[in-house]
Design a protein around this motif. Structure first.
Motif, PDB file in Angstrom:
ATOM      1  N   TRP A 115       0.932  -1.333  -0.009  1.00 32.73           N
ATOM      2  CA  TRP A 115       0.099   0.155  -0.156  1.00 32.73           C
ATOM      3  C   TRP A 115       0.851   1.403   0.144  1.00 32.73           C
ATOM      4  CZ3 TRP A 115      -4.512  -0.392  -1.611  1.00 32.73           C
ATOM      5  CH2 TRP A 115      -5.330  -1.555  -1.368  1.00 32.73           C
ATOM      6  N   ILE A 116       2.016   1.376   0.917  1.00 33.64           N
ATOM      7  CA  ILE A 116       3.050   2.318   0.640  1.00 33.64           C
ATOM      8  C   ILE A 116       3.743   2.416  -0.570  1.00 33.64           C
ATOM      9  CG2 ILE A 116       4.729   3.474   1.764  1.00 33.64           C
ATOM     10  CD1 ILE A 116       2.255   3.174   3.428  1.00 33.64           C
ATOM     11  N   TYR A 117       3.970   1.433  -1.295  1.00 32.74           N
ATOM     12  CA  TYR A 117       4.782   1.318  -2.589  1.00 32.74           C
ATOM     13  C   TYR A 117       3.778   1.661  -3.704  1.00 32.74           C
ATOM     14  CZ  TYR A 117       8.387  -1.372  -0.146  1.00 32.74           C
ATOM     15  OH  TYR A 117       9.413  -1.961   0.719  1.00 32.74           O
ATOM     16  N   ALA A 118       2.604   1.607  -3.387  1.00 30.99           N
ATOM     17  CA  ALA A 118       1.489   1.877  -4.440  1.00 30.99           C
ATOM     18  C   ALA A 118       1.615   3.245  -4.644  1.00 30.99           C
ATOM     19  CB  ALA A 118       0.063   1.362  -4.266  1.00 30.99           C
ATOM     20  N   VAL A 119       1.879   4.047  -3.904  1.00 29.00           N
ATOM     21  CA  VAL A 119       1.993   5.582  -4.167  1.00 29.00           C
ATOM     22  C   VAL A 119       2.994   5.825  -5.458  1.00 29.00           C
ATOM     23  CG1 VAL A 119       3.176   7.918  -3.167  1.00 29.00           C
ATOM     24  CG2 VAL A 119       1.723   6.467  -1.905  1.00 29.00           C
ATOM     25  N   MET A 120       3.962   4.882  -5.916  1.00 29.71           N
ATOM     26  CA  MET A 120       4.653   5.363  -6.801  1.00 29.71           C
ATOM     27  C   MET A 120       4.130   5.138  -8.124  1.00 29.71           C
ATOM     28  SD  MET A 120       8.240   3.535  -5.907  1.00 29.71           S
ATOM     29  CE  MET A 120       7.732   1.843  -5.812  1.00 29.71           C
ATOM     30  N   PRO A 121       3.625   3.949  -8.682  1.00 24.26           N
ATOM     31  CA  PRO A 121       3.004   4.106  -9.989  1.00 24.26           C
ATOM     32  C   PRO A 121       1.597   4.841  -9.982  1.00 24.26           C
ATOM     33  CG  PRO A 121       2.377   2.092  -8.669  1.00 24.26           C
ATOM     34  CD  PRO A 121       3.412   2.816  -7.858  1.00 24.26           C
ATOM     35  N   VAL A 122       0.916   5.140  -8.616  1.00 24.90           N
ATOM     36  CA  VAL A 122      -0.227   6.058  -9.160  1.00 24.90           C
ATOM     37  C   VAL A 122       0.238   7.463  -9.377  1.00 24.90           C
ATOM     38  CG1 VAL A 122      -2.037   7.340  -7.548  1.00 24.90           C
ATOM     39  CG2 VAL A 122      -1.713   4.786  -7.027  1.00 24.90           C
ATOM     40  N   CYS A 123       1.258   8.059  -8.643  1.00 24.77           N
ATOM     41  CA  CYS A 123       2.166   9.343  -9.067  1.00 24.77           C
ATOM     42  C   CYS A 123       2.609   9.383 -10.364  1.00 24.77           C
ATOM     43  CB  CYS A 123       2.952   9.531  -7.868  1.00 24.77           C
ATOM     44  SG  CYS A 123       2.146  10.176  -6.324  1.00 24.77           S
ATOM     45  N   PHE A 124       3.139   8.281 -10.877  1.00 21.07           N
ATOM     46  CA  PHE A 124       3.658   8.150 -12.023  1.00 21.07           C
ATOM     47  C   PHE A 124       2.542   8.447 -12.982  1.00 21.07           C
ATOM     48  CE2 PHE A 124       7.802   5.803 -10.613  1.00 21.07           C
ATOM     49  CZ  PHE A 124       8.534   6.991 -11.052  1.00 21.07           C
ATOM     50  N   ALA A 125       1.650   7.698 -12.818  1.00 17.41           N
ATOM     51  CA  ALA A 125       0.326   7.695 -13.796  1.00 17.41           C
ATOM     52  C   ALA A 125      -0.222   9.157 -13.761  1.00 17.41           C
ATOM     53  CB  ALA A 125      -0.637   6.802 -13.355  1.00 17.41           C
ATOM     54  N   LEU A 126      -0.298   9.931 -12.527  1.00 12.28           N
ATOM     55  CA  LEU A 126      -0.805  10.995 -12.372  1.00 12.28           C
ATOM     56  C   LEU A 126      -0.076  12.174 -13.130  1.00 12.28           C
ATOM     57  CD1 LEU A 126      -2.088  11.350  -8.905  1.00 12.28           C
ATOM     58  CD2 LEU A 126      -3.355  11.202 -10.950  1.00 12.28           C
ATOM     59  N   SER A 127       1.165  11.768 -13.420  1.00  9.09           N
ATOM     60  CA  SER A 127       2.058  12.552 -14.123  1.00  9.09           C
ATOM     61  C   SER A 127       1.961  12.600 -15.734  1.00  9.09           C
ATOM     62  CB  SER A 127       3.825  12.244 -14.007  1.00  9.09           C
ATOM     63  OG  SER A 127       3.986  12.662 -12.725  1.00  9.09           O
ATOM     64  N   VAL A 128       1.317  11.665 -16.144  1.00  8.72           N
ATOM     65  CA  VAL A 128       1.176  11.185 -17.650  1.00  8.72           C
ATOM     66  C   VAL A 128       0.389  12.421 -18.283  1.00  8.72           C
ATOM     67  CG1 VAL A 128       0.258   9.767 -19.409  1.00  8.72           C
ATOM     68  CG2 VAL A 128       1.762   8.807 -17.707  1.00  8.72           C
ATOM     69  N   PRO A 129      -0.568  12.836 -17.743  1.00  8.96           N
ATOM     70  CA  PRO A 129      -1.535  13.845 -18.346  1.00  8.96           C
ATOM     71  C   PRO A 129      -0.688  15.200 -18.317  1.00  8.96           C
ATOM     72  CG  PRO A 129      -2.705  12.811 -16.981  1.00  8.96           C
ATOM     73  CD  PRO A 129      -1.638  12.291 -16.604  1.00  8.96           C
ATOM     74  N   VAL A 130       0.181  15.506 -17.498  1.00 11.42           N
ATOM     75  CA  VAL A 130       1.060  16.606 -17.446  1.00 11.42           C
ATOM     76  C   VAL A 130       1.966  16.359 -18.675  1.00 11.42           C
ATOM     77  CG1 VAL A 130       2.616  17.984 -16.133  1.00 11.42           C
ATOM     78  CG2 VAL A 130       0.643  16.768 -15.059  1.00 11.42           C
ATOM     79  N   LEU A 131       2.671  15.405 -18.876  1.00 12.94           N
ATOM     80  CA  LEU A 131       3.461  15.153 -19.935  1.00 12.94           C
ATOM     81  C   LEU A 131       3.045  15.330 -21.022  1.00 12.94           C
ATOM     82  CD1 LEU A 131       5.702  12.307 -18.011  1.00 12.94           C
ATOM     83  CD2 LEU A 131       6.540  14.635 -18.958  1.00 12.94           C
ATOM     84  N   LEU A 132       1.598  14.730 -21.132  1.00 17.20           N
ATOM     85  CA  LEU A 132       1.016  15.018 -22.417  1.00 17.20           C
ATOM     86  C   LEU A 132       0.821  16.407 -22.940  1.00 17.20           C
ATOM     87  CD1 LEU A 132      -1.507  11.938 -22.404  1.00 17.20           C
ATOM     88  CD2 LEU A 132       0.478  12.249 -23.945  1.00 17.20           C
ATOM     89  N   GLU A 133       0.373  17.078 -21.809  1.00 13.00           N
ATOM     90  CA  GLU A 133       0.122  18.681 -22.062  1.00 13.00           C
ATOM     91  C   GLU A 133       1.422  19.298 -22.576  1.00 13.00           C
ATOM     92  OE1 GLU A 133      -1.339  22.601 -19.767  1.00 13.00           O
ATOM     93  OE2 GLU A 133      -1.100  20.621 -18.686  1.00 13.00           O
ATOM     94  N   ARG A 134       2.359  18.980 -22.073  1.00 11.54           N
ATOM     95  CA  ARG A 134       3.728  19.638 -22.383  1.00 11.54           C
ATOM     96  C   ARG A 134       4.049  19.042 -23.609  1.00 11.54           C
ATOM     97  NH1 ARG A 134       8.145  19.321 -17.539  1.00 11.54           N
ATOM     98  NH2 ARG A 134       9.435  18.891 -19.471  1.00 11.54           N
ATOM     99  N   PHE A 135       3.723  17.943 -24.105  1.00  2.96           N
ATOM    100  CA  PHE A 135       4.175  17.403 -25.374  1.00  2.96           C
ATOM    101  C   PHE A 135       3.503  18.136 -26.488  1.00  2.96           C
ATOM    102  CE2 PHE A 135       3.869  14.054 -28.831  1.00  2.96           C
ATOM    103  CZ  PHE A 135       5.378  13.964 -28.987  1.00  2.96           C
ATOM    104  N   ILE A 136       2.252  18.119 -26.416  1.00  2.35           N
ATOM    105  CA  ILE A 136       1.272  18.738 -27.206  1.00  2.35           C
ATOM    106  C   ILE A 136       1.482  20.169 -27.439  1.00  2.35           C
ATOM    107  CG2 ILE A 136      -1.219  19.449 -27.716  1.00  2.35           C
ATOM    108  CD1 ILE A 136      -2.117  16.946 -26.227  1.00  2.35           C
ATOM    109  N   GLY A 137       1.904  21.052 -26.413  1.00  2.00           N
ATOM    110  CA  GLY A 137       2.439  22.258 -26.251  1.00  2.00           C
ATOM    111  C   GLY A 137       3.532  22.395 -27.259  1.00  2.00           C
ATOM    112  N   ARG A 138       4.414  21.535 -27.024  1.00  2.00           N
ATOM    113  CA  ARG A 138       5.710  21.671 -27.862  1.00  2.00           C
ATOM    114  C   ARG A 138       5.407  21.406 -29.142  1.00  2.00           C
ATOM    115  NH1 ARG A 138       9.451  23.251 -24.115  1.00  2.00           N
ATOM    116  NH2 ARG A 138       9.431  21.932 -21.932  1.00  2.00           N
ATOM    117  N   VAL A 139       4.731  20.405 -29.533  1.00  2.00           N
ATOM    118  CA  VAL A 139       4.157  19.849 -30.939  1.00  2.00           C
ATOM    119  C   VAL A 139       3.755  21.221 -31.462  1.00  2.00           C
ATOM    120  CG1 VAL A 139       2.836  18.631 -32.394  1.00  2.00           C
ATOM    121  CG2 VAL A 139       4.254  17.491 -30.570  1.00  2.00           C
ATOM    122  N   ARG A 140       2.831  21.803 -30.844  1.00  2.00           N
ATOM    123  CA  ARG A 140       2.100  22.932 -31.450  1.00  2.00           C
ATOM    124  C   ARG A 140       3.262  24.282 -31.822  1.00  2.00           C
ATOM    125  NH1 ARG A 140      -3.495  23.765 -28.217  1.00  2.00           N
ATOM    126  NH2 ARG A 140      -4.540  22.537 -29.427  1.00  2.00           N
TER     127      ARG A 140
END
Length: 164
Positions: free
Chosen positions: A129-154
């Protein structure tokens, strides 16, 4: 893009507040431990475990916010020497690399988190349950990275930079 920006703002805000709450809780637990150890002469058996769990969790919880705000350490000497278009292309490549690495980290950390049956030392919690913070937070970072990626493509396509 507007939905993605709003989603990322919400994710960043919530994770930042939860991380701040975790740090506040660490302070309370440590003050309790000091009081019980030196005033009551009877230390709390669980204080160190809980503080460590909260500290690790807060470090991962702040990741989406730090990514969104560009607060991670970066070496940008090469980027500063490049012309604007080459800088945008290299930034796009870097963001793509970070996105792919984050997707890989989700799978590895998920397997790691749920492959252990270990219990915490002084608290009756499975470490999964403590280690589960890692994949959850990595997953929550994906939309941020997608937004940055789309912005850079534009930007690379000749559009204007997205407003944060």
């Amino acid at each position: 893009m507007i939905f993605l920006r709003a989603l990322n703002k919400a994710i960043s805000s919530v994770t930042l507040y939860v991380a701040a709450l975790s740090i506040l809780m660490i302070s309370v637990v440590i003050m309790m431990q000091v009081f019980f150890r030196y005033v009551m002469n009877n230390s709390l058996s669980w204080a160190e475990d809980v503080s460590l769990m909260l500290m690790v969790s807060s470090a991962f919880l702040v990741m989406p916010y730090a990514l969104r705000e560009g607060l991670h350490i970066s070496v940008d000497v090469l980027l500063d020497l490049l012309p604007d278009r080459a800088r945008a292309a290299l930034a796009l490549l870097i963001d793509l690399s970070i996105l792919l690495l984050t997707l890989y980290a989700i799978t590895v950390s998920w397997r790691f988190a749920w492959s252990t049956s270990m219990m915490a030392n002084a608290v009756p919690i499975r470490m999964s349950w403590i280690y589960a913070v890692m994949p959850v937070c990595f997953a929550l970072s994906v939309p941020v990275l997608l937004e940055r990626f789309i912005g850079r493509v534009r930007v690379l396509a000749g559009g204007k930079a997205p407003v944060q």
